[in-house]
Design a protein around this motif. Structure first.
Motif, PDB file in Angstrom:
ATOM      1  N   GLY A  46       0.816  -1.214   0.000  1.00 47.18           N
ATOM      2  CA  GLY A  46       0.000   0.000   0.000  1.00 47.18           C
ATOM      3  C   GLY A  46       0.845   1.257   0.000  1.00 47.18           C
ATOM      4  N   VAL A  47       1.906   1.256   0.782  1.00 45.50           N
ATOM      5  CA  VAL A  47       2.821   2.403   0.805  1.00 45.50           C
ATOM      6  C   VAL A  47       3.450   2.606  -0.571  1.00 45.50           C
ATOM      7  N   ALA A  48       3.868   1.519  -1.204  1.00 46.25           N
ATOM      8  CA  ALA A  48       4.478   1.616  -2.526  1.00 46.25           C
ATOM      9  C   ALA A  48       3.489   2.138  -3.565  1.00 46.25           C
ATOM     10  N   VAL A  49       2.237   1.703  -3.480  1.00 48.34           N
ATOM     11  CA  VAL A  49       1.204   2.178  -4.416  1.00 48.34           C
ATOM     12  C   VAL A  49       0.992   3.677  -4.261  1.00 48.34           C
ATOM     13  N   LEU A  50       0.911   4.154  -3.034  1.00 50.45           N
ATOM     14  CA  LEU A  50       0.706   5.579  -2.790  1.00 50.45           C
ATOM     15  C   LEU A  50       1.865   6.414  -3.321  1.00 50.45           C
ATOM     16  N   ARG A  51       3.072   5.971  -3.065  1.00 55.29           N
ATOM     17  CA  ARG A  51       4.233   6.734  -3.542  1.00 55.29           C
ATOM     18  C   ARG A  51       4.292   6.750  -5.065  1.00 55.29           C
ATOM     19  N   ARG A  52       3.960   5.642  -5.683  1.00 53.64           N
ATOM     20  CA  ARG A  52       3.959   5.602  -7.142  1.00 53.64           C
ATOM     21  C   ARG A  52       2.827   6.464  -7.710  1.00 53.64           C
ATOM     22  N   ALA A  53       1.689   6.489  -7.032  1.00 54.16           N
ATOM     23  CA  ALA A  53       0.581   7.328  -7.493  1.00 54.16           C
ATOM     24  C   ALA A  53       1.011   8.790  -7.573  1.00 54.16           C
ATOM     25  N   VAL A  54       1.699   9.259  -6.556  1.00 54.24           N
ATOM     26  CA  VAL A  54       2.165  10.645  -6.553  1.00 54.24           C
ATOM     27  C   VAL A  54       3.201  10.859  -7.654  1.00 54.24           C
ATOM     28  N   GLU A  55       4.073   9.878  -7.871  1.00 53.87           N
ATOM     29  CA  GLU A  55       5.044   9.985  -8.964  1.00 53.87           C
ATOM     30  C   GLU A  55       4.348  10.121 -10.314  1.00 53.87           C
ATOM     31  N   LEU A  56       3.176   9.497 -10.446  1.00 56.25           N
ATOM     32  CA  LEU A  56       2.431   9.545 -11.698  1.00 56.25           C
ATOM     33  C   LEU A  56       1.551  10.789 -11.812  1.00 56.25           C
ATOM     34  N   GLY A  57       1.676  11.702 -10.853  1.00 53.64           N
ATOM     35  CA  GLY A  57       0.971  12.975 -10.946  1.00 53.64           C
ATOM     36  C   GLY A  57      -0.276  13.114 -10.114  1.00 53.64           C
ATOM     37  N   VAL A  58      -0.627  12.094  -9.333  1.00 52.65           N
ATOM     38  CA  VAL A  58      -1.814  12.195  -8.482  1.00 52.65           C
ATOM     39  C   VAL A  58      -1.591  13.266  -7.416  1.00 52.65           C
ATOM     40  N   ASP A  59      -2.507  14.220  -7.335  1.00 51.84           N
ATOM     41  CA  ASP A  59      -2.452  15.230  -6.276  1.00 51.84           C
ATOM     42  C   ASP A  59      -3.789  15.350  -5.546  1.00 51.84           C
ATOM     43  N   HIS A  60      -4.660  14.357  -5.740  1.00 55.74           N
ATOM     44  CA  HIS A  60      -5.961  14.304  -5.059  1.00 55.74           C
ATOM     45  C   HIS A  60      -6.180  12.869  -4.608  1.00 55.74           C
TER      46      HIS A  60
END
Length: 291
Positions: A46-60
């Protein structure tokens, strides 16, 4: 704001009039568990998914204190993965449901219980003010029925105190939205909606007209309204995409007020979902998806 990531390519919306967010975001419900009756997931994933989401531009990021199972909680994972939070990262949460003995949200908080729920979110996320708090009303049934006035007024008081920046409502009909708007500004509505679940099309149009974000839960057909993927097959083939990608691209295409928050606890699925920001549906595609 970054413009070359998959999430950014889905467009941008000004949430509450002052918070710019990419229209392709992330829902945290599936971080602790994949399905309502599934096994608890590995928190490190879950931590890895969240960090990758932000790397992919997620800001919400959309979360809730009650997104938890077996000692794994979405809010804890968000704080572990992303705190201290980057400027511009918007975290939305929901209050209202109460967890029953089975760990499922089977109860509903009254007005006097909402402060404690807001404080739980502040504590577990590690913030002094919540960007967006939805009043989630009702259980597993559809919107409508009970008044939201007393509960929304309780949240409006917390907003006046500075604990909440913006307010939203979830699982509501037009009358309940009117109730809320008579008390305080509403920045977002979160209801069930997807390519084959369009019952709230009029409410979406109203939100677009009034500058209110419309944020579908179960945008890929989870819960009790699954998507028949065979009905997307022609558009899927035309774009060399997957059915979930086309479902997300459809959401991004139909209204500039719509914010998609697909959730997952799997890195491959995250990559797949975020790639939907690169898909632009044609009028022919949209017509095919009307069938």
């Amino acid at each position: 704001m970054t413009t070359n990531t998959n999430a950014a390519l889905g467009g941008e919306f000004l949430l509450g009039g002052d918070l710019p967010v990419h229209r392709l975001g992330f829902g945290a419900m599936r971080l602790p568990v994949g399905t309502f009756d599934g096994a608890v997931r590995d928190p490190e994933t879950g931590v890895a998914v969240l960090r990758r989401a932000v790397e992919l531009g997620v800001d919400h990021i959309d979360t809730a204190w009650f997104y938890r199972r077996g000692g794994v909680a979405a809010n804890d994972l968000i704080r572990q993965a992303l705190a201290p939070y980057a400027d511009g990262l918007v975290i939305a949460t929901k209050v209202g449901p109460l967890l029953g003995e089975t760990g499922m949200p089977t109860g509903e908080a009254g007005p006097d219980e909402l402060r404690g729920l807001v404080e739980d979110n502040l504590r577990t996320l590690g913030v002094e003010r919540l960007d967006l708090v939805y009043l989630r009303v009702g259980g597993m049934s559809g919107p409508g029925g009970a008044s939201v006035s007393d509960r929304f007024a309780a949240l409006a008081e917390l907003r006046e105190e500075g604990l909440i920046r913006h307010l939203g409502v979830s699982n509501v009909d037009a009358a309940q939205l009117d109730e809320a708007l008579s008390i305080a500004p509403v920045a977002a509505v979160q209801n069930s909606f997807h390519v084959q679940d369009r019952g709230d099309a009029e409410l979406l149009a109203r939100c677009e007209k009034d500058g209110i974000a419309f944020v579908p839960f179960f945008p890929l057909g989870g819960g009790w309204r699954p998507i028949d993927q065979t009905r997307l097959a022609a558009v899927v083939e035309r774009h060399g995409a997957t059915a979930p990608q086309i479902a997300l691209a459809w959401l991004l295409a139909i209204s500039p007020a719509l914010l998609a928050i697909p959730g997952t606890g799997v890195l491959d699925h995250l990559e797949e979902n975020m790639a939907a920001g690169r898909i632009h549906l044609t009028p022919e595609d949209l017509a095919a998806l009307e069938d």
